[in-house]
Structures are given as C-alpha cells and as structure tokens.
Design an enzyme around this catalytic site. Sequence first.
Site, PDB file in Angstrom:
ATOM      1  N   ASP A  91      -3.073  15.216  43.676  1.00 58.25           N
ATOM      2  CA  ASP A  91      -2.648  13.820  43.527  1.00 58.25           C
ATOM      3  C   ASP A  91      -3.526  12.885  44.343  1.00 58.25           C
ATOM      4  OD1 ASP A  91      -0.505  13.412  41.766  1.00 58.25           O
ATOM      5  OD2 ASP A  91       0.960  14.143  43.232  1.00 58.25           O
ATOM      6  N   GLU A 190       7.630  12.119  33.889  1.00 59.56           N
ATOM      7  CA  GLU A 190       8.701  12.405  34.855  1.00 59.56           C
ATOM      8  C   GLU A 190       9.966  11.628  34.510  1.00 59.56           C
ATOM      9  OE1 GLU A 190       7.481  12.326  38.947  1.00 59.56           O
ATOM     10  OE2 GLU A 190       9.555  12.497  39.686  1.00 59.56           O
TER      11      GLU A 190
HETATM   12  O1  KIV Z   1       3.890  15.012  43.673  1.00 61.41           O
HETATM   13  C1  KIV Z   1       4.446  15.745  42.855  1.00 61.41           C
HETATM   14  O2  KIV Z   1       5.014  16.792  43.189  1.00 61.41           O
HETATM   15  C2  KIV Z   1       4.445  15.339  41.450  1.00 61.41           C
HETATM   16  C3  KIV Z   1       5.304  16.110  40.514  1.00 61.41           C
HETATM   17  C4  KIV Z   1       6.711  15.689  40.671  1.00 61.41           C
HETATM   18  C5  KIV Z   1       4.833  15.993  39.109  1.00 61.41           C
HETATM   19  O3  KIV Z   1       3.785  14.398  41.107  1.00 61.41           O
END
Ligand code: KIV
Length: 272
Positions: A91, A190
């Site tokens: 991310d 989500e």
């Molecule tokens: O940060 C995370 O764990 C996510 C998932 C919920 C898809 O983005």
Amino acid sequence: MSIHKKEFKKVTTHVLLEMKRSGEKIAMLTAYDYTMAKIVDAAGVDVILVGDSASNVMAGHETTLPITLDQMIYHASSVVRAVDRALIIVDLPFGSYQGNSKEALNSAIRIMKESGAHAVKLEGGREVAESIQRILTAGIPVMGHLGLTPQSIYKFGTYTVRAKEEAEAQRLLEDARILEDAGCFAIVLEKIPAKLAKQVAEAVQIPVIGIGAGNGVDGQVLVFHDMVGLTKEFSPRFLRRYLNLYEVINGAVGQYITDVKSRDFPNDNEQY
Ligand code: KIV
C-alpha cells in the site's frame, strides 16, 4: 506443503489475469512481518498485501493515516525476505501520493527499490488516474482500491457499507472502468453491496478482489490478524475467523507464567 499450492510457480500479475479468465478464485491475505509472511506464503496464498492496515494491527493506531512511507518499506522488506511464491503488493500510505503524480511516482519507486516488492496499491478512482498512469511509466504495476477507502475515513465519517445509493454505485462502476483504462492490473473493492461488486467484476477484464464485497468477484482478501482471531474487537459481518489465536496465545502465556512462578519451568531437560 499446502494442497492449494499446485506447482512452484511464482505468481505474477499475468497469472492473476489468467486466473480471472479461467475462473479460478484468487486468495489474498495481508502480512507485515517475516515470520507470518513465511507461513502465509508456504500455505499457498496467491497474493500478499503489505497493507497500511499495519497502522492498526501492528502499531495500534485508530486509523491507517499515521503510517509512513519508511514504515511501509520496513514492513514490505521483511515480507519480501520471507516469500518465495506469492505476488507482493504494498500500500502507498496516506500522504505519499495524493499531492501530485510526481510525488506518487517517487513514493512508488522508493517502495519498489527499497523493499523489493512487486506492485503497489493506492486508494481512489478518477482523482488518482493520472498518478496511476505516471507510476506505470516506470514499469510499476498498480492495484486500485474502491468502495470503503480507509484513508478517507474522515471524509466518510464511518466505516459503514459504501455505494448503497444508486448515484454512488454508478460512480463506483465508472471509477472501476477508469482504473482499468488507466492501466491497473487489479482492483480491491471494500465493503460494498455484493450485487454491485459482481457487476463491477463483470464490467472489467482485470481481477477484482473483494473484502466485504460478496462472492461474485474474482478473489477475496482479509486482514491476517482478523482471520486468525488475533484481534477481538473488530467483528464485521464479512469477517470469517478461522482461528481464535487471541485465546490460544493468552492461554499459553498464562501457562508459562504459572510454570515460571511454580518453578516447574525450566525442568531438568530444559537446562545445561
Ligand atoms: O490495508 C489493508 O489491509 C487493505 C485491505 C483491507 C484490502 O487495504
């Protein structure tokens, strides 16, 4: 070796596309550290997400906003050292890409260069399309994320189901097409209605991975700590807990304390 691990083949973005085309569901889980990532990979999961949910489950923050790019790189490089097969996606944290597409590209490059991961994920629709295209110019695969986007929690105000109203549902469907056109190799949806998620999965050619988005999508993702029951307080309807590790660990630690205090541990065989 897990029965799910058909062959020792590294998962790539192309493999995910083939899985969508052949109808094989994609299993994705989060991981944030070496030891857990090793177990998750050995079990045969297809994709490991180094999610910014690390901010919640690893660091104890209330939201995903505080985690930094350096901290994401630290978690991602620990995971990369553990994994042999799964595709590793990281991310882009809050504040590392929203400013402009150059900032987004620089953040994505830092993640790839300093962690060795395979792809990045970012939240948002049309407003991040330019950044996605710019990141792709450096050859970095990008996963999108629509629906409930936790980095915007202060805009939404709650973690309730998104896109229940027709206008928001239509916008989400358009955004999914925009992300596909911008070049995303997959999209996370989500906490949106299952019917809408299925519609999105049918409308785009790229894999759609759901969390709280029903069974009509191309794969599922859960936060590792939630699915093994390390967390107790978080219990949304979509979460299936496969273990109750909180109780298991609590019991083991309690027994250890008892054994130390009663002088049972260490015994004759546990010393030199
Ligand atoms: O940060 C995370 O764990 C996510 C998932 C919920 C898809 O983005």
